[in-house]
Scaffold this motif. Sequence first.
Motif, PDB file in Angstrom:
ATOM      1  N   ALA C  45       0.838  -1.208   0.000  1.00  0.00           N
ATOM      2  CA  ALA C  45       0.000   0.000   0.000  1.00  0.00           C
ATOM      3  C   ALA C  45       0.870   1.255   0.000  1.00  0.00           C
ATOM      4  O   ALA C  45       1.962   1.266   0.583  1.00  0.00           O
ATOM      5  CB  ALA C  45      -0.905   0.005   1.230  1.00  0.00           C
ATOM      6  N   TYR C  46       0.388   2.304  -0.655  1.00  0.00           N
ATOM      7  CA  TYR C  46       1.096   3.576  -0.652  1.00  0.00           C
ATOM      8  C   TYR C  46       1.262   4.085   0.773  1.00  0.00           C
ATOM      9  O   TYR C  46       0.322   4.009   1.579  1.00  0.00           O
ATOM     10  CB  TYR C  46       0.322   4.616  -1.474  1.00  0.00           C
ATOM     11  CG  TYR C  46       0.948   5.979  -1.365  1.00  0.00           C
ATOM     12  CD1 TYR C  46       2.015   6.341  -2.193  1.00  0.00           C
ATOM     13  CD2 TYR C  46       0.527   6.886  -0.397  1.00  0.00           C
ATOM     14  CE1 TYR C  46       2.630   7.568  -2.067  1.00  0.00           C
ATOM     15  CE2 TYR C  46       1.138   8.122  -0.268  1.00  0.00           C
ATOM     16  CZ  TYR C  46       2.189   8.459  -1.099  1.00  0.00           C
ATOM     17  OH  TYR C  46       2.795   9.668  -0.963  1.00  0.00           O
ATOM     18  N   ALA C  47       2.422   4.610   1.067  1.00  0.00           N
ATOM     19  CA  ALA C  47       2.672   5.271   2.350  1.00  0.00           C
ATOM     20  C   ALA C  47       3.734   6.328   2.095  1.00  0.00           C
ATOM     21  O   ALA C  47       4.659   6.087   1.303  1.00  0.00           O
ATOM     22  CB  ALA C  47       3.150   4.268   3.391  1.00  0.00           C
ATOM     23  N   PRO C  48       3.609   7.492   2.722  1.00  0.00           N
ATOM     24  CA  PRO C  48       4.600   8.575   2.494  1.00  0.00           C
ATOM     25  C   PRO C  48       6.040   8.109   2.728  1.00  0.00           C
ATOM     26  O   PRO C  48       6.956   8.553   2.036  1.00  0.00           O
ATOM     27  CB  PRO C  48       4.178   9.650   3.506  1.00  0.00           C
ATOM     28  CG  PRO C  48       2.716   9.430   3.722  1.00  0.00           C
ATOM     29  CD  PRO C  48       2.506   7.937   3.603  1.00  0.00           C
ATOM     30  N   ASP C  49       6.237   7.179   3.659  1.00  0.00           N
ATOM     31  CA  ASP C  49       7.579   6.672   3.977  1.00  0.00           C
ATOM     32  C   ASP C  49       8.244   5.954   2.801  1.00  0.00           C
ATOM     33  O   ASP C  49       9.452   5.710   2.826  1.00  0.00           O
ATOM     34  CB  ASP C  49       7.490   5.632   5.109  1.00  0.00           C
ATOM     35  CG  ASP C  49       7.617   6.276   6.468  1.00  0.00           C
ATOM     36  OD1 ASP C  49       7.845   7.499   6.542  1.00  0.00           O
ATOM     37  OD2 ASP C  49       7.467   5.552   7.455  1.00  0.00           O
ATOM     38  N   LEU C  50       7.477   5.560   1.816  1.00  0.00           N
ATOM     39  CA  LEU C  50       8.005   4.740   0.726  1.00  0.00           C
ATOM     40  C   LEU C  50       8.389   5.566  -0.492  1.00  0.00           C
ATOM     41  O   LEU C  50       8.742   5.005  -1.529  1.00  0.00           O
ATOM     42  CB  LEU C  50       6.965   3.690   0.319  1.00  0.00           C
ATOM     43  CG  LEU C  50       6.511   2.736   1.427  1.00  0.00           C
ATOM     44  CD1 LEU C  50       5.398   1.819   0.932  1.00  0.00           C
ATOM     45  CD2 LEU C  50       7.690   1.904   1.944  1.00  0.00           C
ATOM     46  N   THR C  51       8.365   6.894  -0.357  1.00  0.00           N
ATOM     47  CA  THR C  51       8.486   7.739  -1.550  1.00  0.00           C
ATOM     48  C   THR C  51       9.887   8.309  -1.774  1.00  0.00           C
ATOM     49  O   THR C  51      10.723   8.357  -0.880  1.00  0.00           O
ATOM     50  CB  THR C  51       7.497   8.917  -1.471  1.00  0.00           C
ATOM     51  OG1 THR C  51       7.816   9.683  -0.312  1.00  0.00           O
ATOM     52  CG2 THR C  51       6.064   8.422  -1.398  1.00  0.00           C
ATOM     53  N   GLN C  52      10.096   8.724  -3.024  1.00  0.00           N
ATOM     54  CA  GLN C  52      11.296   9.477  -3.366  1.00  0.00           C
ATOM     55  C   GLN C  52      10.945  10.971  -3.418  1.00  0.00           C
ATOM     56  O   GLN C  52       9.847  11.373  -2.969  1.00  0.00           O
ATOM     57  CB  GLN C  52      11.920   8.986  -4.687  1.00  0.00           C
ATOM     58  CG  GLN C  52      10.977   8.537  -5.790  1.00  0.00           C
ATOM     59  CD  GLN C  52      10.453   9.634  -6.643  1.00  0.00           C
ATOM     60  OE1 GLN C  52       9.598  10.424  -6.204  1.00  0.00           O
ATOM     61  NE2 GLN C  52      10.943   9.688  -7.894  1.00  0.00           N
ATOM     62  N   GLN C  53      11.809  11.778  -3.975  1.00  0.00           N
ATOM     63  CA  GLN C  53      11.650  13.220  -3.848  1.00  0.00           C
ATOM     64  C   GLN C  53      10.472  13.820  -4.610  1.00  0.00           C
ATOM     65  O   GLN C  53      10.083  14.959  -4.359  1.00  0.00           O
ATOM     66  CB  GLN C  53      12.976  13.934  -4.188  1.00  0.00           C
ATOM     67  CG  GLN C  53      13.372  13.924  -5.655  1.00  0.00           C
ATOM     68  CD  GLN C  53      14.100  12.657  -6.097  1.00  0.00           C
ATOM     69  OE1 GLN C  53      13.899  11.579  -5.543  1.00  0.00           O
ATOM     70  NE2 GLN C  53      14.907  12.787  -7.134  1.00  0.00           N
TER      71      GLN C  53
END
Lengths: 148, 148, 148, 148
Positions: C45-53
């Motif tokens: 699931a999408y989570a802010p912790d999994l993102t790049q810039q």
Amino acid sequence: MTSFQPRDPDWEPRVRASFARQAFMRLLGIEISHAAPGEIDLSMAYAPDLTQQHGFFHAGATTSIADSAAGYAALSLYPKGTGVLTTEFKINLINPARGERLVARGRVVKPGRTLTVCRSDVYGIEAERETHVATALLSMICLEGLDD
Amino acid sequence: MTSFQPRDPDWEPRVRASFARQAFMRLLGIEISHAAPGEIDLSMAYAPDLTQQHGFFHAGATTSIADSAAGYAALSLYPKGTGVLTTEFKINLINPARGERLVARGRVVKPGRTLTVCRSDVYGIEAERETHVATALLSMICLEGLDD
Amino acid sequence: MTSFQPRDPDWEPRVRASFARQAFMRLLGIEISHAAPGEIDLSMAYAPDLTQQHGFFHAGATTSIADSAAGYAALSLYPKGTGVLTTEFKINLINPARGERLVARGRVVKPGRTLTVCRSDVYGIEAERETHVATALLSMICLEGLDD
Amino acid sequence: MTSFQPRDPDWEPRVRASFARQAFMRLLGIEISHAAPGEIDLSMAYAPDLTQQHGFFHAGATTSIADSAAGYAALSLYPKGTGVLTTEFKINLINPARGERLVARGRVVKPGRTLTVCRSDVYGIEAERETHVATALLSMICLEGLDD
């Protein structure tokens, strides 16, 4: 570059004899230009037969020399009575492959009982100047009973 | 497999003309056996010149046909006045490459303005039977002013 | 896609138990969404912790799910008392990795006693729509005495 | 290793600001330990959350640090007002990924206007000793209007 200890004292004649049996290397005019444990350089002179539609060495020719240099670098460290097969590789073609000849420098990165990881870099040679044409990362497998 | 819309209505003669200019394909005896937008199959008959030390097709020959099938699959979707170059690829050699001939099936996975990602699968054909010999993942670049 | 015969009748609890011991999968919120012999789908699931810039899933997260789906697809076909390690892979990131979640579909291409070659495709799921985000080609090694 | 001339005199604050916006790097505890034009080293301390089922760093974590080090090595050479995305890479995992921390050394091999080819090597650090854990070859694309 680490220096490697060959497991077969007769590694060099074995590498050269196996290479001499690769008809495809002859077809492409590829020769061994340097041999040391874990290090094989191959050289391929420019010929119109080796080109793609813009007159450069074909990616297939560039790849063939890169792969073979790495395969024989791996074989140089194998024990007697075993053979080498490429299981997979990846190559980046970073400059047009042109020049009087291409030289591929195959180097063992990590020898292993089953898998040996190699690097192979291909250079186009024109007069004195070398251009880095391709860089590859390859896995070679050591097979018993497949005498090279 | 998605079906693709070619941007150049004359894609097929363009692909065939470019292929015909690749001397290296001739050297290896490779021919086009199927052409559709985003799909090119190539065929290479067995010949002793194409072998490695155990009599199989050399990994360089297998790779050359895989790469070219994918390159022309990409070119089939390019606009007029552009050319194709392989920027990189990875190939897994999953079975010994033997048979009366090898067939490579190049397929576009993701067309793009600059980069087109392709897959290419190589099969060894013996009588009626196909063996999956190699699978490759490739990136092709579209270059303006490099008319193929 | 061929269908495969598992060598261990208890392959499924073994795969699930091994997966449950991967702390890194927990950190990324990755779960098994489909399991069959030679086929594992994972979901993240999408989570802010999994993102790049730029707010997309980081290539590292996309790669982690792709690799794990393939690794467990391979393990599903391994005999009892063996473990799986990734020896190498290649991935093409073909579209921005966005969506409510990513799904990776790991599939065995060629099982082997030592090396198993897999493919893994990652899709971004948004509402009903799937976007092909990444495609990978991977080699898994089967290790005895490394009980998974 | 060649030395590279950055095209943006403010490359270093730009690289550091972009890195600081990557939530995923924070989640994995990854930090910049060396920055020069075309060269970025990243460091990741061991944590139970980063492991696979045998207690080593997960291949996904190893890959994430390798990819990010290379991506920022590429970005360090990009002009102002552009951004970096990984288009593809290949990684060989050559030794178990263990140690107090992993260090990834991302290096530009060939800078380009569109594509930049990088290498990234990952080492496990235990006391004074370094083990070569993984080696990767990566292609980074330079995107205008995607300000990093």
